[in-house]
Design an enzyme around this catalytic site. Sequence first.
Site, PDB file in Angstrom:
ATOM      1  N   LEU A   1       0.923  -1.170  -0.005  1.00  0.00           N
ATOM      2  CA  LEU A   1      -0.093   0.004   0.000  1.00  0.00           C
ATOM      3  C   LEU A   1       0.945   1.023   0.080  1.00  0.00           C
ATOM      4  CD1 LEU A   1      -2.896  -1.074   2.545  1.00  0.00           C
ATOM      5  CD2 LEU A   1      -2.896  -1.133  -0.045  1.00  0.00           C
TER       6      LEU A   1
ATOM      7  N   ASP B   1       5.677  -5.874   2.545  1.00  0.00           N
ATOM      8  CA  ASP B   1       6.597  -5.284   1.536  1.00  0.00           C
ATOM      9  C   ASP B   1       7.410  -6.388   0.979  1.00  0.00           C
ATOM     10  OD1 ASP B   1       9.042  -4.218   0.448  1.00  0.00           O
ATOM     11  OD2 ASP B   1       9.424  -2.798   2.235  1.00  0.00           O
TER      12      ASP B   1
ATOM     13  N   ALA C   1       5.528  -3.093  -7.919  1.00  0.00           N
ATOM     14  CA  ALA C   1       6.722  -2.675  -8.486  1.00  0.00           C
ATOM     15  C   ALA C   1       6.585  -0.973  -8.101  1.00  0.00           C
ATOM     16  CB  ALA C   1       6.744  -2.712  -9.882  1.00  0.00           C
TER      17      ALA C   1
ATOM     18  N   THR D   1       7.473  -5.152 -18.691  1.00  0.00           N
ATOM     19  CA  THR D   1       7.181  -4.223 -19.513  1.00  0.00           C
ATOM     20  C   THR D   1       8.112  -4.240 -20.865  1.00  0.00           C
ATOM     21  OG1 THR D   1       7.212  -1.928 -19.901  1.00  0.00           O
ATOM     22  CG2 THR D   1       8.627  -2.850 -18.214  1.00  0.00           C
ATOM     23  N   ASP D   2       7.230  -3.944 -21.912  1.00  0.00           N
ATOM     24  CA  ASP D   2       8.149  -3.254 -23.222  1.00  0.00           C
ATOM     25  C   ASP D   2       9.139  -2.677 -23.173  1.00  0.00           C
ATOM     26  OD1 ASP D   2       6.614  -1.052 -23.146  1.00  0.00           O
ATOM     27  OD2 ASP D   2       5.564  -1.522 -25.104  1.00  0.00           O
ATOM     28  N   GLU D   3       9.257  -1.608 -21.995  1.00  0.00           N
ATOM     29  CA  GLU D   3       9.981  -0.381 -21.930  1.00  0.00           C
ATOM     30  C   GLU D   3      11.437  -1.260 -21.648  1.00  0.00           C
ATOM     31  OE1 GLU D   3       8.925   2.829 -19.583  1.00  0.00           O
ATOM     32  OE2 GLU D   3       6.983   2.310 -19.824  1.00  0.00           O
TER      33      GLU D   3
ATOM     34  N   TYR E   1      13.684   3.481 -14.394  1.00  0.00           N
ATOM     35  CA  TYR E   1      12.584   2.323 -13.985  1.00  0.00           C
ATOM     36  C   TYR E   1      12.610   1.187 -15.052  1.00  0.00           C
ATOM     37  CZ  TYR E   1       7.879   0.246 -15.601  1.00  0.00           C
ATOM     38  OH  TYR E   1       6.829  -0.808 -15.717  1.00  0.00           O
TER      39      TYR E   1
ATOM     40  N   LYS F   1      13.257  -2.689 -14.206  1.00  0.00           N
ATOM     41  CA  LYS F   1      12.444  -3.977 -14.527  1.00  0.00           C
ATOM     42  C   LYS F   1      13.415  -4.920 -15.471  1.00  0.00           C
ATOM     43  CE  LYS F   1       8.585  -4.534 -14.342  1.00  0.00           C
ATOM     44  NZ  LYS F   1       7.621  -5.184 -13.033  1.00  0.00           N
TER      45      LYS F   1
ATOM     46  N   ASN G   1      -0.616   0.086 -20.588  1.00  0.00           N
ATOM     47  CA  ASN G   1      -2.149  -0.286 -20.259  1.00  0.00           C
ATOM     48  C   ASN G   1      -2.983   0.761 -19.945  1.00  0.00           C
ATOM     49  OD1 ASN G   1      -2.290  -3.407 -18.327  1.00  0.00           O
ATOM     50  ND2 ASN G   1      -0.853  -2.712 -20.031  1.00  0.00           N
TER      51      ASN G   1
ATOM     52  N   VAL H   1       1.753  18.123 -22.131  1.00  0.00           N
ATOM     53  CA  VAL H   1       2.172  17.290 -22.903  1.00  0.00           C
ATOM     54  C   VAL H   1       3.544  17.413 -23.067  1.00  0.00           C
ATOM     55  CG1 VAL H   1       1.994  16.448 -25.618  1.00  0.00           C
ATOM     56  CG2 VAL H   1       0.106  17.286 -24.069  1.00  0.00           C
TER      57      VAL H   1
ATOM     58  N   ASP I   1      10.398  18.490 -22.279  1.00  0.00           N
ATOM     59  CA  ASP I   1      10.373  17.132 -22.405  1.00  0.00           C
ATOM     60  C   ASP I   1      10.992  16.319 -21.259  1.00  0.00           C
ATOM     61  OD1 ASP I   1       9.718  15.114 -24.069  1.00  0.00           O
ATOM     62  OD2 ASP I   1      11.032  15.464 -25.586  1.00  0.00           O
TER      63      ASP I   1
HETATM   64  P1  NAD Z   1       0.947   0.496  -9.823  1.00  0.00           P
HETATM   65  O1  NAD Z   1       1.890   1.431  -9.534  1.00  0.00           O
HETATM   66  O2  NAD Z   1      -0.422   1.054 -10.302  1.00  0.00           O
HETATM   67  O3  NAD Z   1       0.940  -0.426  -8.819  1.00  0.00           O
HETATM   68  C1  NAD Z   1       1.969  -0.938  -8.092  1.00  0.00           C
HETATM   69  C2  NAD Z   1       1.476  -1.685  -6.827  1.00  0.00           C
HETATM   70  O4  NAD Z   1       2.440  -2.270  -6.357  1.00  0.00           O
HETATM   71  C3  NAD Z   1       0.732  -0.785  -5.714  1.00  0.00           C
HETATM   72  O5  NAD Z   1      -0.317  -1.490  -5.428  1.00  0.00           O
HETATM   73  C4  NAD Z   1       1.797  -0.563  -4.699  1.00  0.00           C
HETATM   74  O6  NAD Z   1       1.339  -0.339  -3.428  1.00  0.00           O
HETATM   75  C5  NAD Z   1       2.614  -1.982  -4.717  1.00  0.00           C
HETATM   76  N1  NAD Z   1       3.834  -1.999  -4.413  1.00  0.00           N
HETATM   77  C6  NAD Z   1       4.947  -1.001  -4.569  1.00  0.00           C
HETATM   78  N2  NAD Z   1       6.061  -1.237  -3.771  1.00  0.00           N
HETATM   79  C7  NAD Z   1       5.636  -2.573  -3.167  1.00  0.00           C
HETATM   80  C8  NAD Z   1       6.448  -3.251  -2.370  1.00  0.00           C
HETATM   81  N3  NAD Z   1       7.786  -3.039  -1.858  1.00  0.00           N
HETATM   82  N4  NAD Z   1       5.828  -4.355  -1.585  1.00  0.00           N
HETATM   83  C9  NAD Z   1       4.766  -4.511  -1.943  1.00  0.00           C
HETATM   84  N5  NAD Z   1       3.738  -3.956  -2.909  1.00  0.00           N
HETATM   85  C10 NAD Z   1       4.530  -2.949  -3.323  1.00  0.00           C
HETATM   86  O7  NAD Z   1       1.511  -0.160 -11.045  1.00  0.00           O
HETATM   87  P2  NAD Z   1       0.812  -0.833 -12.399  1.00  0.00           P
HETATM   88  O8  NAD Z   1       0.824   0.195 -13.470  1.00  0.00           O
HETATM   89  O9  NAD Z   1      -0.440  -1.710 -11.908  1.00  0.00           O
HETATM   90  O10 NAD Z   1       2.021  -2.105 -12.895  1.00  0.00           O
HETATM   91  C11 NAD Z   1       1.947  -3.343 -12.219  1.00  0.00           C
HETATM   92  C12 NAD Z   1       3.027  -4.233 -12.953  1.00  0.00           C
HETATM   93  O11 NAD Z   1       2.942  -4.177 -14.420  1.00  0.00           O
HETATM   94  C13 NAD Z   1       4.786  -3.460 -12.733  1.00  0.00           C
HETATM   95  O12 NAD Z   1       5.452  -4.505 -12.655  1.00  0.00           O
HETATM   96  C14 NAD Z   1       4.861  -2.770 -14.125  1.00  0.00           C
HETATM   97  O13 NAD Z   1       6.398  -2.729 -14.243  1.00  0.00           O
HETATM   98  C15 NAD Z   1       4.021  -3.751 -15.026  1.00  0.00           C
HETATM   99  N6  NAD Z   1       3.712  -2.919 -16.413  1.00  0.00           N
HETATM  100  C16 NAD Z   1       2.986  -1.969 -16.272  1.00  0.00           C
HETATM  101  C17 NAD Z   1       2.446  -1.392 -17.480  1.00  0.00           C
HETATM  102  C18 NAD Z   1       1.466  -0.021 -17.321  1.00  0.00           C
HETATM  103  O14 NAD Z   1       1.269   0.509 -18.453  1.00  0.00           O
HETATM  104  N7  NAD Z   1       1.114   0.440 -16.402  1.00  0.00           N
HETATM  105  C19 NAD Z   1       2.665  -1.778 -18.651  1.00  0.00           C
HETATM  106  C20 NAD Z   1       3.437  -2.822 -18.633  1.00  0.00           C
HETATM  107  C21 NAD Z   1       3.919  -3.487 -17.434  1.00  0.00           C
HETATM  108  P1  TYD Z   2       3.141   7.245 -18.912  1.00  0.00           P
HETATM  109  O1  TYD Z   2       1.797   7.352 -18.884  1.00  0.00           O
HETATM  110  O2  TYD Z   2       3.950   8.035 -17.895  1.00  0.00           O
HETATM  111  O3  TYD Z   2       3.715   5.900 -19.413  1.00  0.00           O
HETATM  112  P2  TYD Z   2       5.163   5.662 -20.009  1.00  0.00           P
HETATM  113  O4  TYD Z   2       6.201   6.517 -19.662  1.00  0.00           O
HETATM  114  O5  TYD Z   2       5.461   4.266 -19.159  1.00  0.00           O
HETATM  115  O6  TYD Z   2       5.047   5.369 -21.257  1.00  0.00           O
HETATM  116  O7  TYD Z   2       3.462   8.113 -20.253  1.00  0.00           O
HETATM  117  C1  TYD Z   2       2.969   7.892 -21.613  1.00  0.00           C
HETATM  118  C2  TYD Z   2       3.617   9.016 -22.626  1.00  0.00           C
HETATM  119  O8  TYD Z   2       2.850  10.285 -22.483  1.00  0.00           O
HETATM  120  C3  TYD Z   2       4.995   9.372 -22.499  1.00  0.00           C
HETATM  121  O9  TYD Z   2       5.674   9.399 -23.807  1.00  0.00           O
HETATM  122  C4  TYD Z   2       5.173  10.425 -21.601  1.00  0.00           C
HETATM  123  C5  TYD Z   2       3.934  11.265 -22.094  1.00  0.00           C
HETATM  124  N1  TYD Z   2       3.499  12.035 -20.968  1.00  0.00           N
HETATM  125  C6  TYD Z   2       3.045  13.526 -21.138  1.00  0.00           C
HETATM  126  O10 TYD Z   2       3.127  13.846 -22.289  1.00  0.00           O
HETATM  127  N2  TYD Z   2       2.618  14.160 -19.967  1.00  0.00           N
HETATM  128  C7  TYD Z   2       2.397  13.667 -18.919  1.00  0.00           C
HETATM  129  O11 TYD Z   2       1.787  14.509 -18.256  1.00  0.00           O
HETATM  130  C8  TYD Z   2       2.652  12.407 -18.932  1.00  0.00           C
HETATM  131  C9  TYD Z   2       2.540  11.705 -17.371  1.00  0.00           C
HETATM  132  C10 TYD Z   2       3.075  11.488 -19.694  1.00  0.00           C
END
Ligand code: NAD
Ligand code: TYD
Length: 341
Positions: A38, A62, A86, A128-130, A155, A159, A185, A211, A277
């Site tokens: 949390l 944790d 994460a 992640t694809d990143e 980040y 990963k 996502n 942006v 940027d």
């Molecule tokens: P999020 O930041 O919304 O959620 C992360 C959750 O992990 C939170 O509930 C947080 O409380 C918990 N957490 C953080 N540190 C912790 C710890 N030390 N111990 C236990 N719990 C902990 O993240 P998300 O966007 O739901 O992403 C989830 C996973 O999917 C991540 O591993 C991320 O790298 C991966 N992912 C995300 C995206 C995206 O677009 N958001 C895309 C591809 C992969």
């Molecule tokens: P984000 O949602 O942070 O995901 P990620 O960096 O993991 O791709 O950002 C998506 C794209 O949007 C990224 O190219 C950065 C851009 N961005 C903005 O232009 N303005 C914003 O306020 C944020 C949060 C992201």
Amino acid sequence: MSKKKVLVTGGAGFIGGNFVQYMVNKYPDYDVFNLDQLTYAGDLTKHSGIEKMANYHFVKADISDRDVIFSIFEKENFEYVIHFAAESHVDRSITDPGIFVQTNVLGTQILLDASRAVGVTKFVHVSTDEVYGELDFDPTTFFTEETPLKPNSPYSASKASSDLLVRAYHETYGLPVNITRCSNNYGPYHFPEKLIPLTISRVLNDQKVPVYGDGKNIRDWLHVIDHCAAIDLVMHEGVNGEVYNVGGHNERTNLEVVKTIIKTLGKSEELIEFVKDRLGHDKRYAIDPTKLENLGWKPTYNFETGIAQTIQWYLDNKEWWEQIISGDYQNYFEKQYSINK
Ligand code: NAD
Ligand code: TYD
């Protein structure tokens, strides 16, 4: 027969939270354990609809606390571990990388050790694809599972490091693992610091939308429910040791995404504000999902249907995101965007 126990780490966050609800509803014969520390990104109010269900359990912990994690694993003897927990926001990793190494690298290694100790049936590492770095703007190029890892942000580097540990635990100890690498996502319960929910919430409040740069960076957007279905498939059918890319060919520039949201909400493009940027800003991500499609996965949303559903969800669930943007988040936003301007 006792129920199979599924541990979902990070199940109070965005994707993990959607996955917990998906699993609890789809598999009444599984006991689903949501383990989450949390942090600022975790919130349990999203689970009010399932918290009383007999197959849902919450554990606050944790993942980087070795003793606690081992005692939980020894008590529950999980069959599946689906690892989402994460630190997930690129901008935060640029200002404070340390916690990304602790949670994403050390935390993953502790979960791998604990999974080995109890002999899990499957460990799915949600990545992640990143980790592949960036593509240029040539629309015929995609990330495949063979693309070399070349992360650019703290980040994505954290990963990628955890991905390598997961791979090594398979090669060295034979731990039954899969790694999934998903594109960006979006969908219900997305924390409003990320582009899509940030834009929706700010446009609804008639506030400027920042942006980065020229807005031409491209992301490949996947609805969170399609990601959940992909993980469900991989946990049950994935070949041990394999990596699966997840994406639905929904590439959009950031500016296209922001303009779509503004148009759908009937507001003015004058809300767009170009800001400095992001450092090391990756140009383009795009996934080739052929390997996962061959396993039997197909997305149900395209960007048009998914963004419409998501905008409607934010309209219908204002109390959820208003409670988030009224708290600590406000301090984050002011600090982040006054630095960036
Ligand atoms: P999020 O930041 O919304 O959620 C992360 C959750 O992990 C939170 O509930 C947080 O409380 C918990 N957490 C953080 N540190 C912790 C710890 N030390 N111990 C236990 N719990 C902990 O993240 P998300 O966007 O739901 O992403 C989830 C996973 O999917 C991540 O591993 C991320 O790298 C991966 N992912 C995300 C995206 C995206 O677009 N958001 C895309 C591809 C992969
Ligand atoms: P984000 O949602 O942070 O995901 P990620 O960096 O993991 O791709 O950002 C998506 C794209 O949007 C990224 O190219 C950065 C851009 N961005 C903005 O232009 N303005 C914003 O306020 C944020 C949060 C992201």
